[in-house]
Scaffold this motif. Sequence first.
Motif, PDB file in Angstrom:
ATOM      1  N   UNK A  52      -7.721  -0.027   5.847  1.00  0.00           N
ATOM      2  CA  UNK A  52      -6.299  -0.346   5.753  1.00  0.00           C
ATOM      3  C   UNK A  52      -5.651   0.179   4.473  1.00  0.00           C
ATOM      4  N   UNK A  53      -6.363   0.127   3.353  1.00  0.00           N
ATOM      5  CA  UNK A  53      -5.770   0.555   2.085  1.00  0.00           C
ATOM      6  C   UNK A  53      -6.151   1.975   1.687  1.00  0.00           C
ATOM      7  N   UNK A  54      -7.113   2.548   2.356  1.00  0.00           N
ATOM      8  CA  UNK A  54      -7.548   3.897   2.025  1.00  0.00           C
ATOM      9  C   UNK A  54      -6.430   4.926   2.035  1.00  0.00           C
ATOM     10  N   UNK A  55      -5.619   4.956   3.086  1.00  0.00           N
ATOM     11  CA  UNK A  55      -4.524   5.937   3.107  1.00  0.00           C
ATOM     12  C   UNK A  55      -3.447   5.686   2.044  1.00  0.00           C
ATOM     13  N   UNK A  56      -3.325   4.472   1.565  1.00  0.00           N
ATOM     14  CA  UNK A  56      -2.274   4.152   0.594  1.00  0.00           C
ATOM     15  C   UNK A  56      -2.705   4.509  -0.823  1.00  0.00           C
ATOM     16  N   UNK A  57      -3.888   4.028  -1.233  1.00  0.00           N
ATOM     17  CA  UNK A  57      -4.253   4.169  -2.638  1.00  0.00           C
ATOM     18  C   UNK A  57      -5.625   4.795  -2.871  1.00  0.00           C
ATOM     19  N   UNK A  58      -6.354   5.108  -1.835  1.00  0.00           N
ATOM     20  CA  UNK A  58      -7.704   5.611  -2.019  1.00  0.00           C
ATOM     21  C   UNK A  58      -8.732   4.508  -2.000  1.00  0.00           C
ATOM     22  N   UNK A  59      -8.295   3.272  -2.076  1.00  0.00           N
ATOM     23  CA  UNK A  59      -9.132   2.075  -1.951  1.00  0.00           C
ATOM     24  C   UNK A  59     -10.293   2.068  -2.935  1.00  0.00           C
ATOM     25  N   UNK A  60      -9.968   2.081  -4.222  1.00  0.00           N
ATOM     26  CA  UNK A  60     -11.015   2.004  -5.241  1.00  0.00           C
ATOM     27  C   UNK A  60     -11.546   0.582  -5.373  1.00  0.00           C
ATOM     28  N   UNK A  61     -10.703  -0.402  -5.126  1.00  0.00           N
ATOM     29  CA  UNK A  61     -10.993  -1.839  -5.143  1.00  0.00           C
ATOM     30  C   UNK A  61     -11.509  -2.313  -6.500  1.00  0.00           C
TER      31      UNK A  61
END
Length: 75
Positions: A52-61
């Motif tokens: 879900x967040x990969x396309x927005x921010x790269x999902x570094x978490x």
Amino acid sequence: MCSNLSKYFAEFIGTLLLIVMGVGAAVLAGSSIGFLGVSLALGLTLMLLAYTLGPVSGCHINPAVTLGLCFSGKF
């Protein structure tokens, strides 16, 4: 294209959800679900966030990874 504010907000929400779901499973239900349940809670939460967040921010978490990439100029 996403603005920087939406990227930062996505990373904040991702880190918050990972902590709430993972640590919440370990603290609140760790004795009843065991190591497998806690690891599944963390793994499935991370997978959901990556999709879900990969396309927005790269999902570094992990904030340490985000800061390291930011300081090296690769974020």
